[in-house]
Scaffold this motif. Sequence first.
Motif, short mmCIF file in Angstrom:
data_model
loop_
_atom_site.label_atom_id
_atom_site.label_comp_id
_atom_site.label_asym_id
_atom_site.label_seq_id
_atom_site.Cartn_x
_atom_site.Cartn_y
_atom_site.Cartn_z
N ILE A 83 91.28 27.16 72.69
CA ILE A 83 91.97 27.21 71.40
C ILE A 83 91.40 28.33 70.55
CG2 ILE A 83 92.32 25.95 69.23
CD1 ILE A 83 92.48 23.38 70.93
N ALA A 84 90.07 28.46 70.52
CA ALA A 84 89.44 29.54 69.73
C ALA A 84 89.84 30.91 70.27
CB ALA A 84 87.93 29.37 69.74
N ARG A 85 89.90 31.04 71.58
CA ARG A 85 90.30 32.31 72.20
C ARG A 85 91.75 32.64 71.84
NH1 ARG A 85 90.06 31.00 77.40
NH2 ARG A 85 87.81 30.78 77.25
N ARG A 86 92.62 31.65 71.88
CA ARG A 86 94.03 31.86 71.53
C ARG A 86 94.16 32.24 70.05
NH1 ARG A 86 96.65 26.82 72.30
NH2 ARG A 86 96.22 26.44 70.12
N ASP A 87 93.36 31.61 69.17
CA ASP A 87 93.39 31.97 67.75
C ASP A 87 93.00 33.43 67.54
OD1 ASP A 87 94.15 29.40 67.10
OD2 ASP A 87 92.17 28.78 66.40
N ARG A 88 91.94 33.87 68.20
CA ARG A 88 91.51 35.27 68.06
C ARG A 88 92.57 36.23 68.60
NH1 ARG A 88 86.61 32.99 69.77
NH2 ARG A 88 86.94 33.79 71.86
N ASP A 89 93.20 35.86 69.71
CA ASP A 89 94.24 36.70 70.29
C ASP A 89 95.45 36.79 69.35
OD1 ASP A 89 95.45 38.26 72.44
OD2 ASP A 89 96.76 36.52 72.73
N THR A 90 95.82 35.66 68.76
CA THR A 90 96.94 35.65 67.81
C THR A 90 96.62 36.52 66.60
OG1 THR A 90 97.56 33.42 68.50
CG2 THR A 90 98.41 34.17 66.39
N ASP A 91 95.39 36.42 66.10
CA ASP A 91 94.98 37.26 64.97
C ASP A 91 95.08 38.74 65.32
OD1 ASP A 91 94.42 34.88 63.72
OD2 ASP A 91 92.24 35.11 63.79
N ALA A 92 94.64 39.10 66.54
CA ALA A 92 94.68 40.51 66.96
C ALA A 92 96.12 40.99 67.10
CB ALA A 92 93.93 40.67 68.29
N ARG A 93 96.99 40.16 67.64
CA ARG A 93 98.40 40.56 67.79
C ARG A 93 99.06 40.78 66.44
NH1 ARG A 93 101.23 37.18 72.69
NH2 ARG A 93 99.67 37.63 74.27
N LEU A 94 98.78 39.86 65.50
CA LEU A 94 99.37 40.01 64.17
C LEU A 94 98.82 41.24 63.45
CD1 LEU A 94 99.47 36.29 63.05
CD2 LEU A 94 101.43 37.81 63.23
N ALA A 95 97.53 41.48 63.58
CA ALA A 95 96.94 42.66 62.94
C ALA A 95 97.51 43.95 63.53
CB ALA A 95 95.42 42.63 63.10
N ALA A 96 97.74 43.96 64.83
CA ALA A 96 98.33 45.14 65.46
C ALA A 96 99.76 45.38 64.99
CB ALA A 96 98.31 44.99 66.98
N ALA A 97 100.45 44.30 64.61
CA ALA A 97 101.83 44.43 64.12
C ALA A 97 101.88 44.70 62.61
CB ALA A 97 102.62 43.16 64.45
N GLY A 98 100.71 44.81 61.95
CA GLY A 98 100.68 45.13 60.52
C GLY A 98 100.61 43.93 59.60
N TRP A 99 100.32 42.76 60.12
CA TRP A 99 100.22 41.55 59.31
C TRP A 99 98.76 41.27 58.99
CZ3 TRP A 99 104.32 38.42 57.72
CH2 TRP A 99 105.57 38.80 58.20
N LEU A 100 98.53 40.68 57.83
CA LEU A 100 97.20 40.22 57.45
C LEU A 100 97.12 38.72 57.73
CD1 LEU A 100 94.48 40.85 56.06
CD2 LEU A 100 95.55 40.06 53.95
N VAL A 101 96.12 38.30 58.46
CA VAL A 101 95.96 36.90 58.84
C VAL A 101 94.97 36.23 57.91
CG1 VAL A 101 95.27 35.32 60.67
CG2 VAL A 101 96.50 37.40 61.23
N VAL A 102 95.37 35.08 57.36
CA VAL A 102 94.49 34.27 56.52
C VAL A 102 94.39 32.90 57.18
CG1 VAL A 102 94.16 33.21 54.26
CG2 VAL A 102 95.21 35.47 54.43
#
Length: 185
Positions: A83-102
Amino acid sequence: MRRTRRAGTRPELALRSALHRRGLRFVVDRPVPGGDRRRRVDILLRGARVAVFVDGCFWHSCPEHSHLPRTNTSWWRRKFRGIARRDRDTDARLAAAGWLVVRVWEHEDPDDAAESIDRIVRHRAGAHGPRRPHPDRRVRSGDGGGRGAAAGDGRVGAGERGRRHFPTGRRRPPPPPVRRRRRDS
């Protein structure tokens, strides 16, 4: 695990309510923009491109409240790492697309979290131009700040909305009682 809610949890509803009170408008429980359809964002502020996740302390291994179940410990450890690995991957994908993750923990105060999210949105919106007020929040002149009717103009006020009145001002009488037939035995 099947009974665990995916969206609409109490901490998420409290945060959404606090954000809405601050005038922020958002969409709820949407797929990650430009990513996997199975991964979903709890709160998405599209204009400012901010994705908010409300993480549960148990499932996302909160540093303050996480604990490992006593039975089947190795399986749970792998599950929480995944779950932690998936969260980090999701954060990286969103950041690469220009989104800020909170990410907000469920034990955090919703008003404090909403305040910090509001500051982030205002800062990001400053780069994109001024934030426009919601059309329902406009103050109309002469009617007490946009709520209800002006005194004496004959319209139904906010407190009386939805009631049906006769022209004389009396309330509509209740419907007649339903008469039931007796069954002869």
